[in-house]
Scaffold this motif. Structure first.
Motif, PDB file in Angstrom:
ATOM      1  N   PRO A 116       4.563  30.159  40.067  1.00  0.00           N
ATOM      2  CA  PRO A 116       3.696  30.137  41.248  1.00  0.00           C
ATOM      3  C   PRO A 116       3.840  31.379  42.113  1.00  0.00           C
ATOM      4  CG  PRO A 116       5.535  28.617  41.510  1.00  0.00           C
ATOM      5  CD  PRO A 116       5.563  29.077  40.091  1.00  0.00           C
ATOM      6  N   ALA A 117       5.035  31.994  42.136  1.00  0.00           N
ATOM      7  CA  ALA A 117       5.200  33.211  42.937  1.00  0.00           C
ATOM      8  C   ALA A 117       4.299  34.322  42.414  1.00  0.00           C
ATOM      9  CB  ALA A 117       6.670  33.651  42.909  1.00  0.00           C
ATOM     10  N   ILE A 118       4.247  34.486  41.101  1.00  0.00           N
ATOM     11  CA  ILE A 118       3.384  35.529  40.507  1.00  0.00           C
ATOM     12  C   ILE A 118       1.917  35.208  40.749  1.00  0.00           C
ATOM     13  CG2 ILE A 118       2.654  36.557  38.324  1.00  0.00           C
ATOM     14  CD1 ILE A 118       5.544  36.180  37.337  1.00  0.00           C
ATOM     15  N   CYS A 119       1.522  33.948  40.545  1.00  0.00           N
ATOM     16  CA  CYS A 119       0.111  33.573  40.703  1.00  0.00           C
ATOM     17  C   CYS A 119      -0.330  33.677  42.155  1.00  0.00           C
ATOM     18  CB  CYS A 119      -0.105  32.157  40.177  1.00  0.00           C
ATOM     19  SG  CYS A 119       0.088  32.006  38.383  1.00  0.00           S
ATOM     20  N   MET A 120       0.542  33.316  43.095  1.00  0.00           N
ATOM     21  CA  MET A 120       0.187  33.445  44.507  1.00  0.00           C
ATOM     22  C   MET A 120       0.076  34.913  44.908  1.00  0.00           C
ATOM     23  SD  MET A 120       2.371  30.487  46.462  1.00  0.00           S
ATOM     24  CE  MET A 120       2.014  28.748  46.206  1.00  0.00           C
ATOM     25  N   THR A 121       0.932  35.751  44.337  1.00  0.00           N
ATOM     26  CA  THR A 121       0.848  37.185  44.629  1.00  0.00           C
ATOM     27  C   THR A 121      -0.485  37.751  44.165  1.00  0.00           C
ATOM     28  OG1 THR A 121       3.257  37.416  44.412  1.00  0.00           O
ATOM     29  CG2 THR A 121       1.933  39.426  44.245  1.00  0.00           C
ATOM     30  N   LEU A 122      -0.902  37.407  42.965  1.00  0.00           N
ATOM     31  CA  LEU A 122      -2.193  37.891  42.440  1.00  0.00           C
ATOM     32  C   LEU A 122      -3.354  37.348  43.258  1.00  0.00           C
ATOM     33  CD1 LEU A 122      -1.530  37.561  38.594  1.00  0.00           C
ATOM     34  CD2 LEU A 122      -1.506  39.649  39.986  1.00  0.00           C
ATOM     35  N   SER A 123      -3.239  36.102  43.737  1.00  0.00           N
ATOM     36  CA  SER A 123      -4.326  35.504  44.515  1.00  0.00           C
ATOM     37  C   SER A 123      -4.435  36.115  45.905  1.00  0.00           C
ATOM     38  CB  SER A 123      -4.102  33.989  44.647  1.00  0.00           C
ATOM     39  OG  SER A 123      -4.076  33.371  43.375  1.00  0.00           O
ATOM     40  N   SER A 124      -3.319  36.550  46.454  1.00  0.00           N
ATOM     41  CA  SER A 124      -3.328  37.082  47.812  1.00  0.00           C
ATOM     42  C   SER A 124      -3.742  38.545  47.873  1.00  0.00           C
ATOM     43  CB  SER A 124      -1.947  36.924  48.444  1.00  0.00           C
ATOM     44  OG  SER A 124      -0.969  37.633  47.706  1.00  0.00           O
ATOM     45  N   LEU A 125      -3.645  39.245  46.755  1.00  0.00           N
ATOM     46  CA  LEU A 125      -4.058  40.645  46.737  1.00  0.00           C
ATOM     47  C   LEU A 125      -5.571  40.759  46.645  1.00  0.00           C
ATOM     48  CD1 LEU A 125      -1.372  42.137  44.307  1.00  0.00           C
ATOM     49  CD2 LEU A 125      -1.397  42.237  46.819  1.00  0.00           C
ATOM     50  N   ASP A 126      -6.108  41.818  47.218  1.00  0.00           N
ATOM     51  CA  ASP A 126      -7.559  42.029  47.197  1.00  0.00           C
ATOM     52  C   ASP A 126      -7.936  42.708  45.880  1.00  0.00           C
ATOM     53  OD1 ASP A 126     -10.196  42.230  47.811  1.00  0.00           O
ATOM     54  OD2 ASP A 126      -9.958  43.813  49.324  1.00  0.00           O
ATOM     55  N   LEU A 127      -8.023  41.894  44.824  1.00  0.00           N
ATOM     56  CA  LEU A 127      -8.346  42.418  43.502  1.00  0.00           C
ATOM     57  C   LEU A 127      -9.807  42.195  43.126  1.00  0.00           C
ATOM     58  CD1 LEU A 127      -5.171  41.182  41.553  1.00  0.00           C
ATOM     59  CD2 LEU A 127      -5.576  43.420  42.609  1.00  0.00           C
ATOM     60  N   GLY A 128     -10.578  41.648  44.050  1.00  0.00           N
ATOM     61  CA  GLY A 128     -11.978  41.390  43.778  1.00  0.00           C
ATOM     62  C   GLY A 128     -12.208  40.249  42.804  1.00  0.00           C
ATOM     63  N   LEU A 129     -11.279  39.333  42.710  1.00  0.00           N
ATOM     64  CA  LEU A 129     -11.419  38.207  41.786  1.00  0.00           C
ATOM     65  C   LEU A 129     -12.421  37.206  42.335  1.00  0.00           C
ATOM     66  CD1 LEU A 129      -7.659  37.586  40.894  1.00  0.00           C
ATOM     67  CD2 LEU A 129      -9.366  38.843  39.558  1.00  0.00           C
ATOM     68  N   PRO A 130     -13.261  36.632  41.480  1.00  0.00           N
ATOM     69  CA  PRO A 130     -14.190  35.585  41.930  1.00  0.00           C
ATOM     70  C   PRO A 130     -13.417  34.317  42.289  1.00  0.00           C
ATOM     71  CG  PRO A 130     -14.334  35.866  39.551  1.00  0.00           C
ATOM     72  CD  PRO A 130     -13.464  36.969  40.057  1.00  0.00           C
ATOM     73  N   PRO A 131     -14.023  33.440  43.079  1.00  0.00           N
ATOM     74  CA  PRO A 131     -13.307  32.239  43.543  1.00  0.00           C
ATOM     75  C   PRO A 131     -12.714  31.395  42.420  1.00  0.00           C
ATOM     76  CG  PRO A 131     -15.335  32.533  44.786  1.00  0.00           C
ATOM     77  CD  PRO A 131     -15.366  33.544  43.685  1.00  0.00           C
ATOM     78  N   TRP A 132     -13.449  31.216  41.318  1.00  0.00           N
ATOM     79  CA  TRP A 132     -12.970  30.300  40.284  1.00  0.00           C
ATOM     80  C   TRP A 132     -11.793  30.887  39.513  1.00  0.00           C
ATOM     81  CZ3 TRP A 132     -14.156  25.546  40.892  1.00  0.00           C
ATOM     82  CH2 TRP A 132     -15.354  25.207  41.508  1.00  0.00           C
ATOM     83  N   GLU A 133     -11.684  32.193  39.492  1.00  0.00           N
ATOM     84  CA  GLU A 133     -10.492  32.784  38.877  1.00  0.00           C
ATOM     85  C   GLU A 133      -9.269  32.592  39.763  1.00  0.00           C
ATOM     86  OE1 GLU A 133     -10.934  36.786  37.596  1.00  0.00           O
ATOM     87  OE2 GLU A 133     -12.751  36.387  36.400  1.00  0.00           O
ATOM     88  N   ILE A 134      -9.460  32.664  41.082  1.00  0.00           N
ATOM     89  CA  ILE A 134      -8.361  32.393  42.009  1.00  0.00           C
ATOM     90  C   ILE A 134      -7.920  30.936  41.887  1.00  0.00           C
ATOM     91  CG2 ILE A 134      -7.721  32.277  44.444  1.00  0.00           C
ATOM     92  CD1 ILE A 134      -9.571  34.631  44.963  1.00  0.00           C
ATOM     93  N   VAL A 135      -8.905  30.043  41.772  1.00  0.00           N
ATOM     94  CA  VAL A 135      -8.576  28.622  41.573  1.00  0.00           C
ATOM     95  C   VAL A 135      -7.768  28.439  40.293  1.00  0.00           C
ATOM     96  CG1 VAL A 135      -9.552  26.354  41.065  1.00  0.00           C
ATOM     97  CG2 VAL A 135     -10.546  27.756  42.891  1.00  0.00           C
ATOM     98  N   GLY A 136      -8.161  29.129  39.239  1.00  0.00           N
ATOM     99  CA  GLY A 136      -7.434  29.027  37.977  1.00  0.00           C
ATOM    100  C   GLY A 136      -6.012  29.547  38.073  1.00  0.00           C
ATOM    101  N   LEU A 137      -5.833  30.668  38.787  1.00  0.00           N
ATOM    102  CA  LEU A 137      -4.486  31.215  38.968  1.00  0.00           C
ATOM    103  C   LEU A 137      -3.582  30.241  39.731  1.00  0.00           C
ATOM    104  CD1 LEU A 137      -5.105  34.979  39.878  1.00  0.00           C
ATOM    105  CD2 LEU A 137      -3.820  34.113  37.903  1.00  0.00           C
ATOM    106  N   LEU A 138      -4.081  29.716  40.838  1.00  0.00           N
ATOM    107  CA  LEU A 138      -3.274  28.801  41.634  1.00  0.00           C
ATOM    108  C   LEU A 138      -2.983  27.503  40.879  1.00  0.00           C
ATOM    109  CD1 LEU A 138      -4.937  29.298  45.147  1.00  0.00           C
ATOM    110  CD2 LEU A 138      -2.735  30.181  44.346  1.00  0.00           C
ATOM    111  N   THR A 139      -3.969  27.036  40.130  1.00  0.00           N
ATOM    112  CA  THR A 139      -3.764  25.815  39.352  1.00  0.00           C
ATOM    113  C   THR A 139      -2.675  26.024  38.309  1.00  0.00           C
ATOM    114  OG1 THR A 139      -6.056  25.081  39.663  1.00  0.00           O
ATOM    115  CG2 THR A 139      -4.853  24.167  37.778  1.00  0.00           C
ATOM    116  N   GLY A 140      -2.737  27.152  37.602  1.00  0.00           N
ATOM    117  CA  GLY A 140      -1.732  27.423  36.580  1.00  0.00           C
ATOM    118  C   GLY A 140      -0.338  27.577  37.160  1.00  0.00           C
ATOM    119  N   GLY A 141      -0.226  28.312  38.281  1.00  0.00           N
ATOM    120  CA  GLY A 141       1.082  28.522  38.884  1.00  0.00           C
ATOM    121  C   GLY A 141       1.700  27.238  39.407  1.00  0.00           C
ATOM    122  N   LEU A 142       0.895  26.434  40.115  1.00  0.00           N
ATOM    123  CA  LEU A 142       1.422  25.180  40.660  1.00  0.00           C
ATOM    124  C   LEU A 142       1.724  24.165  39.571  1.00  0.00           C
ATOM    125  CD1 LEU A 142      -0.848  24.855  43.833  1.00  0.00           C
ATOM    126  CD2 LEU A 142       1.561  25.544  43.730  1.00  0.00           C
TER     127      LEU A 142
END
Length: 539
Positions: A425-451
């Motif tokens: 979750p630390a890695i996934c939250m880091t990627l979600s918090s950075l301004d990488l231009g990810l669409p919402p559903w990719e952020i949802v996928g990252l947080l879901t996988g990390g948690l």
């Protein structure tokens, strides 16, 4: 028609009266008389074979449950037949031609289910309702904030108040269950949190009352895990206990999913207050049904009491209080806090709870405000982490057990699992918090996988209590779980305060969780151990 009617003669003796209708045609007597066994004492009578002979045996539901498959009529011999004095007169309807040892209780259909299965089913259902009442506010807080003009700090204060009661009731819940029994504590806990849940809409405009109601919800739910553990220990045989624990506590995940699924449509169609009324009524219905279950079983299983119930109860409670006081004095508290492994478990539990509780409370709001999802969409995507966790948990348990079976040191396995649970979750939250231009559903996928991967902690931290001291595992879990409830109080409120101050989800929600995940991993790798420790000898 032949009839056997039991007549008590002493505590364990029964006489059997045999009669038959005159219409029955006699056949030649058998050379070997059949035998009747009553309560392990031999009674016999000469029986003859009747072509249309029918037996009627009255027995209690409890005796039916205990009757084994081998207790059948075989070759004209009745063996293992158990009869009690439930109906000494022999009156009642007959089961003609059925060939069964039966009773008059045919309805409801669950009447003949063993009591322990009923208890496990109803306890699991209580845990479903438990988490439904826990997560409902995380959805309702959005329209409530709009209606009452709450900022994020106030919303965080309201949500964190649940954990005040939850933290305070952890250890007392275990003591109460030991004194009064888990069954009584569980039903009082359900009644408490259900009434408090139903009061939320009435007290929402009065902040002290609203906070008090959520504290009561936390207290009611806080005593429930200890109560369920005690109930299982008292009523479930050892060979069924693991499945019972999994089934009961699995209700928590089901409750999270059910609450997040049902709350949005109820709020949108009836209003946010209705979700508290409906969920509260579910708990009250459970409480009333549990009383009915107890009364129904009591009529079949209760035995006569030859002493005063009030005197017996008082003596039992006084004895339990003395035993509790003695057992608390014998606990090696000093040795616990002199152990590096215990301190490592305590801090790690705190770190894991910070990420879990802040995300549980604030992710629906994050999905709604930051990712611009509507209320229903925000609730649906909030379901994904607990659903994925169910799948990950089964894999993690199998992997950990297999590694240990192959000779890998237990401490190494626990450190691997807990590192996965924190670093993912630390890695996934880091990627979600950075301004990488990810669409919402990719952020949802990252947080879901990390948690979801954080569920590896069930094969890491949560097994270590039993690894180092099976004797004191429950007390150690009570210690770490009490500390682990603190982030629900501090972390949830602090997230709201930081959000108001910085207007940044990365700083308010993700940055603190990332810090605790990384620092918890470091402490765990350096100080954690699963080697058995004899605390009592070091005190």
């Amino acid at each position: 028609m032949a009839m056997f009617t039991p007549s008590p003669r002493g505590a364990d003796n029964f006489a059997c009266f045999h009669s038959h209708s005159q219409k029955a045609s006699l056949s030649p007597p058998r050379t070997t008389p059949p035998l009747l066994f009553f309560n392990n004492k031999l009674h016999h009578s000469q029986l003859h074979s009747f072509p249309s002979l029918k037996f009627r045996v009255l027995c209690s539901i409890k005796e039916k449950e205990n009757l084994k498959e081998t207790d059948k009529v075989t070759n004209g011999v009745l063996t293992g037949l158990r009869v009690n004095d439930l109906d000494q007169s022999g009156s009642g309807p007959e089961e003609s031609g059925s060939g069964k040892v039966g009773s008059d209780w045919d309805w409801p259909p669950w009447q003949n289910i063993p009591e322990r299965y009923k208890l496990i089913g109803t306890t699991s259902l209580a845990f479903v309702i438990c988490n439904m009442d826990k997560v409902n506010l995380s959805i309702a807080i959005i329209p409530m904030s709009h209606q009452f003009g709450w900022n994020s700090s106030v919303a965080g204060l309201v949500q964190s108040s649940f954990f005040w009661g939850y933290a305070l009731s952890q250890l007392p819940g275990g003591w109460l269950a030991k004194i009064f029994g888990g069954r009584k504590v569980l039903e009082i806990g359900v009644l408490t949190w259900s009434l408090a849940t139903a009061l939320v809409p009435l007290l929402a405009g009065f902040m002290p009352g609203l906070i008090l109601s959520r504290i009561l919800v936390g207290i009611g739910e806080g005593v429930s895990p200890s109560a369920a553990t005690d109930l299982i220990a008292r009523t479930i045989p050892l060979e069924e206990r693991s499945r019972a624990v999994g089934f009961v506590f699995g209700g928590l995940s089901v409750g999270s999913v059910a609450g997040l699924l049902l709350a949005p449509p109820i709020i949108q169609n009836i209003g946010w207050g209705s979700v508290f009324y409906i969920f509260g009524l579910l708990g009250l219905a459970w409480f009333l049904g549990f009383q009915f279950l107890k009364e129904g079983n009591a009529s079949f299983t209760a035995e006569p009491i030859s002493w005063s119930p009030s005197t017996s109860r008082t003596q039992t409670e006084n004895s339990s209080l003395r035993e509790l006081g003695g057992s608390l004095k014998e606990v090696p508290w000093k040795s616990f806090f002199q152990s590096q492994a215990v301190w490592a478990m305590t801090y790690t539990h705190f770190c894991g709870s910070w990420g879990h509780y802040t995300c549980l409370s604030w992710l629906p709001t994050y999905f709604s405000e930051e990712l611009n999802l509507n209320l229903t969409e925000a609730a649906w995507v909030s379901i994904l982490p607990p659903l994925a966790s169910i799948f990950v948990t089964s894999i993690a348990a199998q992997v950990a057990d297999q590694l240990i079976a192959n000779g890998v040191e237990t401490t190494t396995v626990r450190k691997i699992c807990q590192s996965i649970a924190f670093l993912s979750p630390a890695i996934c939250m880091t990627l979600s918090s950075l301004d990488l231009g990810l669409p919402p559903w990719e952020i949802v996928g990252l947080l879901t996988g990390g948690l979801a991967l954080s569920s590896f902690a069930l094969s890491g931290l949560y097994c270590t209590h039993q690894d180092i001291s099976p004797e004191y595992a429950s007390i150690l879990l009570g210690i770490t779980n009490t500390v682990g409830a603190v982030p629900g109080i501090v972390g949830v409120a602090l997230t709201g305060y930081l959000l108001d101050s910085t207007h940044s989800w990365s700083i308010s929600l993700f940055a603190p969780s990332i810090f605790f995940y990384l620092s918890g991993t470091l402490v765990w790798l350096v100080f954690a151990s699963s080697k058995p420790q004899t605390f009592s000898e070091t005190d």
